[in-house]
Design a protein around this motif. Structure first.
Motif, PDB file in Angstrom:
ATOM      1  N   TYR A   1       6.605 -12.997  27.253  1.00  0.00           N
ATOM      2  CA  TYR A   1       6.841 -13.401  28.641  1.00  0.00           C
ATOM      3  C   TYR A   1       8.250 -13.094  29.133  1.00  0.00           C
ATOM      4  CZ  TYR A   1       2.479 -15.799  27.779  1.00  0.00           C
ATOM      5  OH  TYR A   1       1.183 -16.076  27.453  1.00  0.00           O
ATOM      6  N   GLU A   2       9.248 -13.281  28.293  1.00  0.00           N
ATOM      7  CA  GLU A   2      10.624 -13.017  28.732  1.00  0.00           C
ATOM      8  C   GLU A   2      10.805 -11.549  29.097  1.00  0.00           C
ATOM      9  OE1 GLU A   2      12.982 -15.229  29.490  1.00  0.00           O
ATOM     10  OE2 GLU A   2      11.420 -16.697  29.045  1.00  0.00           O
ATOM     11  N   GLU A   3      10.259 -10.661  28.291  1.00  0.00           N
ATOM     12  CA  GLU A   3      10.337  -9.233  28.595  1.00  0.00           C
ATOM     13  C   GLU A   3       9.564  -8.903  29.870  1.00  0.00           C
ATOM     14  OE1 GLU A   3       9.749  -6.447  25.280  1.00  0.00           O
ATOM     15  OE2 GLU A   3       9.957  -8.198  23.962  1.00  0.00           O
TER      16      GLU A   3
ATOM     17  N   GLU B   1      11.598  -9.940  32.805  1.00  0.00           N
ATOM     18  CA  GLU B   1      12.696  -9.005  33.053  1.00  0.00           C
ATOM     19  C   GLU B   1      12.209  -7.830  33.901  1.00  0.00           C
ATOM     20  OE1 GLU B   1      14.570  -7.775  29.397  1.00  0.00           O
ATOM     21  OE2 GLU B   1      14.883  -9.853  28.780  1.00  0.00           O
TER      22      GLU B   1
ATOM     23  N   TYR C   1       4.961 -17.328  34.314  1.00  0.00           N
ATOM     24  CA  TYR C   1       5.454 -18.668  33.995  1.00  0.00           C
ATOM     25  C   TYR C   1       4.297 -19.623  33.677  1.00  0.00           C
ATOM     26  CZ  TYR C   1      10.280 -17.608  35.339  1.00  0.00           C
ATOM     27  OH  TYR C   1      11.542 -17.087  35.400  1.00  0.00           O
TER      28      TYR C   1
END
Length: 88
Positions: free
Chosen positions: A43-45, A48, A79
């Motif tokens: 999810y973080e990637e 980004e 999210y």
């Protein structure tokens, strides 16, 4: 998903080489890469990539555009997928 990701990354590199990293044509491959990353659970990637697409869309179309709204929706879904309901 792996072959799709490879194609999206090739497309991204080609567009970036031809037009630059902040060109509007970067948005489509960035969103596609983010969707694959979200499906993988990274999810973080994904966020980004969505953030980069959001910045480009805001610059090109303005904050109140459909394109910005679509990118924000995609970010919200990322999210939600990771259980960060307050950020969605």
């Amino acid at each position: 998903l792996e072959s799709a990701m490879e194609m999206f990354q090739v497309e991204l590199k080609m567009v970036e080489k031809k037009f630059g990293s902040d060109h509007i044509d970067m948005v489509h491959p960035l969103n596609n890469i983010a969707l694959v990353l979200k499906d993988r659970g990274t999810y973080e990637e994904a966020l980004e990539c969505y953030t980069k697409a959001l910045i480009i869309n805001e610059k090109e179309y303005g904050r109140d555009s459909v394109e910005v709204a679509t990118t924000l929706l995609n970010m919200g879904n990322a999210y939600l997928s990771q259980g960060e309901y307050d950020k969605a």
